[in-house]
Scaffold this motif. Structure first.
Motif, PDB file in Angstrom:
ATOM      1  N   ALA A 157      80.827   2.476  38.575  1.00  0.00           N
ATOM      2  CA  ALA A 157      80.087   1.958  38.326  1.00  0.00           C
ATOM      3  C   ALA A 157      78.461   2.645  39.179  1.00  0.00           C
ATOM      4  CB  ALA A 157      79.683   0.611  38.920  1.00  0.00           C
ATOM      5  N   THR A 158      79.047   2.783  39.974  1.00  0.00           N
ATOM      6  CA  THR A 158      77.581   4.294  40.840  1.00  0.00           C
ATOM      7  C   THR A 158      78.145   5.121  40.333  1.00  0.00           C
ATOM      8  OG1 THR A 158      78.313   3.577  43.106  1.00  0.00           O
ATOM      9  CG2 THR A 158      76.989   5.478  42.780  1.00  0.00           C
ATOM     10  N   VAL A 159      78.349   6.686  39.593  1.00  0.00           N
ATOM     11  CA  VAL A 159      78.860   7.261  38.572  1.00  0.00           C
ATOM     12  C   VAL A 159      77.713   6.898  37.208  1.00  0.00           C
ATOM     13  CG1 VAL A 159      80.065   8.731  37.302  1.00  0.00           C
ATOM     14  CG2 VAL A 159      80.825   8.427  39.203  1.00  0.00           C
ATOM     15  N   ARG A 160      77.729   5.293  36.656  1.00  0.00           N
ATOM     16  CA  ARG A 160      77.464   5.512  35.122  1.00  0.00           C
ATOM     17  C   ARG A 160      75.855   5.447  35.268  1.00  0.00           C
ATOM     18  NH1 ARG A 160      81.621   2.079  34.746  1.00  0.00           N
ATOM     19  NH2 ARG A 160      81.050  -0.121  35.110  1.00  0.00           N
ATOM     20  N   GLY A 161      75.618   5.037  37.024  1.00  0.00           N
ATOM     21  CA  GLY A 161      73.621   6.003  37.265  1.00  0.00           C
ATOM     22  C   GLY A 161      72.872   6.814  37.270  1.00  0.00           C
ATOM     23  N   TYR A 162      74.081   7.845  37.252  1.00  0.00           N
ATOM     24  CA  TYR A 162      73.840   9.661  37.169  1.00  0.00           C
ATOM     25  C   TYR A 162      74.018  10.526  35.681  1.00  0.00           C
ATOM     26  CZ  TYR A 162      72.565   8.674  41.931  1.00  0.00           C
ATOM     27  OH  TYR A 162      72.278   8.109  42.835  1.00  0.00           O
ATOM     28  N   LYS A 163      72.944  10.813  35.441  1.00  0.00           N
ATOM     29  CA  LYS A 163      73.091  11.784  33.842  1.00  0.00           C
ATOM     30  C   LYS A 163      74.791  12.828  34.384  1.00  0.00           C
ATOM     31  CE  LYS A 163      67.988  12.049  32.698  1.00  0.00           C
ATOM     32  NZ  LYS A 163      66.973  13.106  32.922  1.00  0.00           N
ATOM     33  N   ARG A 164      75.568  13.443  33.523  1.00  0.00           N
ATOM     34  CA  ARG A 164      76.523  14.054  33.322  1.00  0.00           C
ATOM     35  C   ARG A 164      75.746  14.700  34.521  1.00  0.00           C
ATOM     36  NH1 ARG A 164      80.994  15.466  29.103  1.00  0.00           N
ATOM     37  NH2 ARG A 164      81.878  16.945  29.676  1.00  0.00           N
ATOM     38  N   GLU A 165      74.868  15.513  34.066  1.00  0.00           N
ATOM     39  CA  GLU A 165      75.366  17.314  34.970  1.00  0.00           C
ATOM     40  C   GLU A 165      74.709  16.754  36.368  1.00  0.00           C
ATOM     41  OE1 GLU A 165      70.916  16.758  32.238  1.00  0.00           O
ATOM     42  OE2 GLU A 165      73.470  15.813  32.418  1.00  0.00           O
ATOM     43  N   ASP A 166      73.922  16.172  36.653  1.00  0.00           N
ATOM     44  CA  ASP A 166      74.013  15.431  38.698  1.00  0.00           C
ATOM     45  C   ASP A 166      75.662  15.264  38.972  1.00  0.00           C
ATOM     46  OD1 ASP A 166      71.001  16.364  38.285  1.00  0.00           O
ATOM     47  OD2 ASP A 166      70.979  14.048  37.170  1.00  0.00           O
ATOM     48  N   VAL A 167      76.163  14.578  37.775  1.00  0.00           N
ATOM     49  CA  VAL A 167      77.407  13.681  38.668  1.00  0.00           C
ATOM     50  C   VAL A 167      77.978  14.924  38.964  1.00  0.00           C
ATOM     51  CG1 VAL A 167      79.772  12.786  37.704  1.00  0.00           C
ATOM     52  CG2 VAL A 167      77.764  12.336  37.512  1.00  0.00           C
ATOM     53  N   GLU A 168      78.585  16.066  37.699  1.00  0.00           N
ATOM     54  CA  GLU A 168      78.830  17.562  37.879  1.00  0.00           C
ATOM     55  C   GLU A 168      79.044  18.440  39.290  1.00  0.00           C
ATOM     56  OE1 GLU A 168      78.304  19.590  34.720  1.00  0.00           O
ATOM     57  OE2 GLU A 168      80.147  18.521  33.104  1.00  0.00           O
ATOM     58  N   ARG A 169      77.191  18.202  39.453  1.00  0.00           N
ATOM     59  CA  ARG A 169      76.647  18.597  41.384  1.00  0.00           C
ATOM     60  C   ARG A 169      77.866  17.858  42.923  1.00  0.00           C
ATOM     61  NH1 ARG A 169      71.718  18.567  38.456  1.00  0.00           N
ATOM     62  NH2 ARG A 169      71.249  21.013  37.870  1.00  0.00           N
ATOM     63  N   LEU A 170      77.992  16.680  42.662  1.00  0.00           N
ATOM     64  CA  LEU A 170      78.484  15.836  43.313  1.00  0.00           C
ATOM     65  C   LEU A 170      79.193  16.085  44.196  1.00  0.00           C
ATOM     66  CD1 LEU A 170      77.740  12.440  42.390  1.00  0.00           C
ATOM     67  CD2 LEU A 170      76.613  13.642  43.833  1.00  0.00           C
ATOM     68  N   PRO A 171      81.129  17.007  43.573  1.00  0.00           N
ATOM     69  CA  PRO A 171      82.052  17.498  43.722  1.00  0.00           C
ATOM     70  C   PRO A 171      81.587  19.170  44.897  1.00  0.00           C
ATOM     71  CG  PRO A 171      82.613  16.304  41.654  1.00  0.00           C
ATOM     72  CD  PRO A 171      81.231  16.567  42.249  1.00  0.00           C
ATOM     73  N   PHE A 221      74.051  23.483  51.076  1.00  0.00           N
ATOM     74  CA  PHE A 221      74.040  21.470  50.229  1.00  0.00           C
ATOM     75  C   PHE A 221      72.585  20.848  50.318  1.00  0.00           C
ATOM     76  CE2 PHE A 221      73.763  17.812  51.011  1.00  0.00           C
ATOM     77  CZ  PHE A 221      75.135  16.453  51.205  1.00  0.00           C
ATOM     78  N   GLU A 222      71.274  21.616  51.065  1.00  0.00           N
ATOM     79  CA  GLU A 222      69.867  20.650  51.267  1.00  0.00           C
ATOM     80  C   GLU A 222      70.017  21.521  50.039  1.00  0.00           C
ATOM     81  OE1 GLU A 222      70.239  20.067  55.951  1.00  0.00           O
ATOM     82  OE2 GLU A 222      68.514  22.843  54.910  1.00  0.00           O
ATOM     83  N   LYS A 223      69.125  22.977  49.003  1.00  0.00           N
ATOM     84  CA  LYS A 223      68.900  22.953  48.015  1.00  0.00           C
ATOM     85  C   LYS A 223      70.087  22.536  46.885  1.00  0.00           C
ATOM     86  CE  LYS A 223      68.215  27.211  45.646  1.00  0.00           C
ATOM     87  NZ  LYS A 223      68.601  27.463  44.676  1.00  0.00           N
ATOM     88  N   LEU A 224      70.909  22.400  46.762  1.00  0.00           N
ATOM     89  CA  LEU A 224      71.834  21.995  45.204  1.00  0.00           C
ATOM     90  C   LEU A 224      71.261  20.088  45.850  1.00  0.00           C
ATOM     91  CD1 LEU A 224      73.670  21.753  43.807  1.00  0.00           C
ATOM     92  CD2 LEU A 224      75.004  21.898  44.956  1.00  0.00           C
ATOM     93  N   PHE A 225      71.461  19.587  46.448  1.00  0.00           N
ATOM     94  CA  PHE A 225      71.037  18.524  46.699  1.00  0.00           C
ATOM     95  C   PHE A 225      69.067  17.715  46.304  1.00  0.00           C
ATOM     96  CE2 PHE A 225      68.924  14.729  49.189  1.00  0.00           C
ATOM     97  CZ  PHE A 225      69.777  13.714  48.929  1.00  0.00           C
ATOM     98  N   GLN A 226      68.058  18.609  46.570  1.00  0.00           N
ATOM     99  CA  GLN A 226      66.905  18.769  46.577  1.00  0.00           C
ATOM    100  C   GLN A 226      67.346  18.598  45.044  1.00  0.00           C
ATOM    101  OE1 GLN A 226      65.132  17.140  47.766  1.00  0.00           O
ATOM    102  NE2 GLN A 226      65.222  18.443  49.693  1.00  0.00           N
ATOM    103  N   GLU A 227      67.789  19.564  44.209  1.00  0.00           N
ATOM    104  CA  GLU A 227      68.138  19.360  42.647  1.00  0.00           C
ATOM    105  C   GLU A 227      68.593  18.481  41.940  1.00  0.00           C
ATOM    106  OE1 GLU A 227      70.124  23.494  42.752  1.00  0.00           O
ATOM    107  OE2 GLU A 227      68.199  24.637  42.817  1.00  0.00           O
ATOM    108  N   THR A 228      69.434  17.877  42.308  1.00  0.00           N
ATOM    109  CA  THR A 228      69.992  16.730  41.846  1.00  0.00           C
ATOM    110  C   THR A 228      69.639  15.326  41.580  1.00  0.00           C
ATOM    111  OG1 THR A 228      72.481  18.102  43.237  1.00  0.00           O
ATOM    112  CG2 THR A 228      71.945  16.036  41.716  1.00  0.00           C
ATOM    113  N   ALA A 229      69.875  15.008  40.099  1.00  0.00           N
ATOM    114  CA  ALA A 229      68.917  13.352  39.941  1.00  0.00           C
ATOM    115  C   ALA A 229      67.553  13.072  39.984  1.00  0.00           C
ATOM    116  CB  ALA A 229      70.037  12.847  40.808  1.00  0.00           C
ATOM    117  N   ARG A 230      66.319  14.211  40.085  1.00  0.00           N
ATOM    118  CA  ARG A 230      64.912  14.036  40.618  1.00  0.00           C
ATOM    119  C   ARG A 230      64.498  12.728  40.696  1.00  0.00           C
ATOM    120  NH1 ARG A 230      63.115  20.225  40.347  1.00  0.00           N
ATOM    121  NH2 ARG A 230      63.839  20.707  41.741  1.00  0.00           N
ATOM    122  N   TYR A 231      65.442  12.148  39.398  1.00  0.00           N
ATOM    123  CA  TYR A 231      65.069  10.558  38.815  1.00  0.00           C
ATOM    124  C   TYR A 231      65.163   9.488  39.857  1.00  0.00           C
ATOM    125  CZ  TYR A 231      69.400  11.070  37.676  1.00  0.00           C
ATOM    126  OH  TYR A 231      70.853  11.611  37.107  1.00  0.00           O
TER     127      TYR A 231
END
Length: 237
Positions: free
Chosen positions: A58-72, A14-24
């Motif tokens: 509204a929250t999901v719209r603030g993220y790129k698609r590839e990052d949204v797919e990492r959340l589940p 989880f922590e590794k994936l979190f660090q790879e997600t939405a670095r912006y």
């Protein structure tokens, strides 16, 4: 699920994936949004709420698609981490990722401390349950729910089904902390009312009922059994 297959430690995965997600995005913002999105998905699976659905979108719209797919995938790793026993996994992750704010006192109770206090609370469990069909646990400063989860673990070890024998009201002034508790109690099938508010001033900003509240008919149980025995998490501290 390749990451989950490769890594046998779901917390580290989880922590590794979190660090790879939405670095912006700032790390705290990502964690806050992950917590809200997961809580909203769990809540609306049992009791759809248009307002929370709108905030979700509204929250999901603030993220790129590839990052949204990492959340589940992150949520699935959390489920895997929680599966062995009830414990505060999100609090551990929050501290591991150094997301806390010492100035605001954002520290989560270590699991061994929570467990010690839980054992103190449920020591005479048999006599309490002999008098009433269920117990109520009140936690006015719940954080991520570590104290409640420790009580749940103690009940499970004694062969008591929390879904049928425990009602929880948990309050926290911090929305993210309260929703961390909501997620973990929901995943462990604990009937609970999570309040985002202030237990001292009696301010209530939001109320979140876990899916188990609806699935196990706790509205009717609470109406029939009032008053009921109360375990106070604060009494053990």
């Amino acid at each position: 699920m390749n990451r989950l297959i490769r890594d046998t430690n779901p917390v580290k995965a989880f922590e590794k994936l979190f660090q790879e997600t939405a670095r912006y995005r700032h790390r705290y913002e990502l964690f806050r949004d992950f917590v809200f999105l997961s809580a909203a998905a769990l809540h609306n699976s049992a009791c759809p709420d248009p307002g929370r659905e709108a905030e979700y979108l509204a929250t999901v719209r603030g993220y790129k698609r590839e990052d949204v797919e990492r959340l589940p995938e992150m949520l699935s790793l959390l489920v895997a981490a929680l599966e062995p026993e009830p414990r505060d996994v999100l609090g551990q992750i929050f501290m591991d990722l150094e997301l806390g704010d010492a100035r605001r006192g954002q520290f989560f109770t270590p699991p061994n401390v929570s467990r010690m206090m839980a054992e103190m609370l449920v020591g005479d469990l048999d006599s309490q349950l002999a008098e009433k069909p269920f117990l109520t646990l009140s936690e006015p400063a719940c954080g991520a729910g570590g104290m409640v989860l420790a009580v749940v673990a103690a009940l499970v070890e004694r062969g008591v089904d929390p879904a049928r024998r425990l009602w929880v009201q948990a309050i926290d002034v911090d929305r993210t902390a309260a929703l961390m508790a909501y997620i973990q109690l929901s995943l462990w099938n604990v009937p609970a009312e999570i309040v985002v508010g202030n237990a001292i001033t009696l301010e209530t900003r939001e109320v979140w009922l876990t899916p188990a509240y609806h699935l196990f008919g706790w509205h009717r149980k609470l109406a029939r059994q009032d008053p009921h025995p109360v375990l106070s998490a604060q009494a053990a501290e």
